[in-house]
Design a protein around this motif. Sequence first.
Motif, short mmCIF file in Angstrom:
data_model
loop_
_atom_site.label_atom_id
_atom_site.label_comp_id
_atom_site.label_asym_id
_atom_site.label_seq_id
_atom_site.Cartn_x
_atom_site.Cartn_y
_atom_site.Cartn_z
N ILE A 1 0.82 -1.21 0.00
CA ILE A 1 0.00 0.00 0.00
C ILE A 1 0.85 1.26 0.00
N ASN A 2 1.86 1.33 0.86
CA ASN A 2 2.68 2.55 0.92
C ASN A 2 3.32 2.93 -0.41
N PRO A 3 3.75 1.97 -1.25
CA PRO A 3 4.28 2.38 -2.56
C PRO A 3 3.28 3.15 -3.41
N LEU A 4 1.99 3.02 -3.10
CA LEU A 4 0.95 3.73 -3.85
C LEU A 4 0.57 5.06 -3.20
N LEU A 5 1.01 5.26 -1.95
CA LEU A 5 0.61 6.45 -1.19
C LEU A 5 1.74 7.45 -0.99
N PHE A 6 2.97 7.03 -1.24
CA PHE A 6 4.13 7.92 -1.09
C PHE A 6 4.81 8.09 -2.45
N ARG A 7 5.01 9.34 -2.83
CA ARG A 7 5.67 9.59 -4.12
C ARG A 7 7.10 9.06 -4.12
N GLN A 8 7.73 9.09 -2.96
CA GLN A 8 9.09 8.56 -2.84
C GLN A 8 9.20 7.74 -1.57
N LEU A 9 9.74 6.54 -1.69
CA LEU A 9 10.01 5.70 -0.54
C LEU A 9 11.51 5.47 -0.44
N PRO A 10 12.04 5.31 0.77
CA PRO A 10 13.48 5.09 0.93
C PRO A 10 13.89 3.63 0.68
N TYR A 11 13.01 2.86 0.09
CA TYR A 11 13.31 1.46 -0.23
C TYR A 11 12.44 1.05 -1.41
N ASN A 12 12.85 -0.01 -2.09
CA ASN A 12 12.05 -0.58 -3.16
C ASN A 12 11.35 -1.81 -2.62
N ALA A 13 10.03 -1.79 -2.60
CA ALA A 13 9.25 -2.84 -1.95
C ALA A 13 9.41 -4.20 -2.61
N GLU A 14 9.81 -4.23 -3.87
CA GLU A 14 9.91 -5.50 -4.59
C GLU A 14 11.34 -6.02 -4.68
#
Length: 324
Positions: A99-112
Motif C-alpha cells: 500500500i505505501n508504494p501507492l501512497l508515497f511519491r518517494q520511498l526510501p526502499y524498493n518494496a519488490e
Amino acid sequence: MTSRRILLAAAGSLPLAAPALAQAPWPNRPVRVIVGFPPGGSLDVMTRLACEQMQARLGQPFVVETRSGASGNIGAEALARAAPDGYTLGTVSMHNLLINPLLFRQLPYNAERDFAWISAMWDLPNVAVVPAQHVPARTLAEFVTWAKARPQGISYGSSGVGTTIHLSGAYLMAQAGIRSEHVTFRGAAQTIPAMLGGDIQIAVDNLASYVSVIQEGRMRALAVTTPERWPGLPDVPTMAESGFAGLSYGPWHLWAGPAALPREVAERLSQEIRAAFANPALQQRAIGMGARLLGTTPAQLAERLARERPIWAEMVRISGAQPE
C-alpha cells in the motif's frame, strides 16, 4: 628439516582456518529483529511472541529493536539497508510493501527488490462493526438496506487515509452503492466512542480492538474480512458469505531480511517459524490476541505478495487516496 616441514605444513593450513570459522552455523550470536511500529502495538507484541519461540528453538537471543515512524517506512528502510549476514531481520507490515508504494511519491526502499522473503507471520482480521444502540441492522445486507434509506447517507470511521481500515470501508461503501463520508481518527480508541455516541455508523476495523465491546453487546459484528469465519466469532459470516467476495483481505505481517540474505538462513528461519506456529497452544494464544499465526515458505510468501498487490492497488484507486 623435519621442523621446517612441520612449519610449512602449518603455514599452508592457515588460509583454510578462516573460512572454516566464517562458516559457523547460523545463528552463533544474537539476532536483531527490527519492528517499524511503536512498542505495545500489535506488531510489536506479536514479534516479541515469535522471538521468544525463535530464541528457544535456535539457542540465541532474538532482540527486538523499535524503529518506528512514517507509517513503518523508517523500520523498513533500516531493514533494507542492514548487512545481509542473517543477524538483522525484521517483521514487516504488508502495508509497507503493498500500500505505501501507492501512497508515497518517494520511498526510501524498493518494496519488490530490497528484501529477502522468509515467511508470513500472522493475519489480523478486519471486522465490519456497527453500534447496536444506533444501527438496527443485524446482517450486512440489512445494513446496506438501512444505509441506503438514509437521505444524508452514513459516516464510516478509520485510523487514517490509506490504512486497510479506510480502504476496506471505502471498498464496501463503493460496492454496496452507499452514500458515505469517511471520518478519520487516531485509532480505535477514538473511533469506538464516536460510534457509541452515534456520530459514526460503521467501521471495518481491526477485530482485536473491538472484541470487548462486541462481547458486551454494545457493538454488533456483521462480517469479517477473512477467507474463513474467525474462530472467536463462529456466528459472524465472512464478507464473501455476505456478498462481498472482494473484501476477503485484511492486514497481515511477515518476516523478511535484506535482499542479499543467504538463502540457507531464510530457509532455516522459515522452517523454524512453521514448526513453532504449528503448536495448537500457541495458535490459541494468538487467536485470543486477535491474530492467526501463519508460517510459509519464502516462495509461498512471495506468491502471496504478488497475488495481493493488484488487489490493494484497486482498493486504493476506489478509495481516492492520493500519493503524498
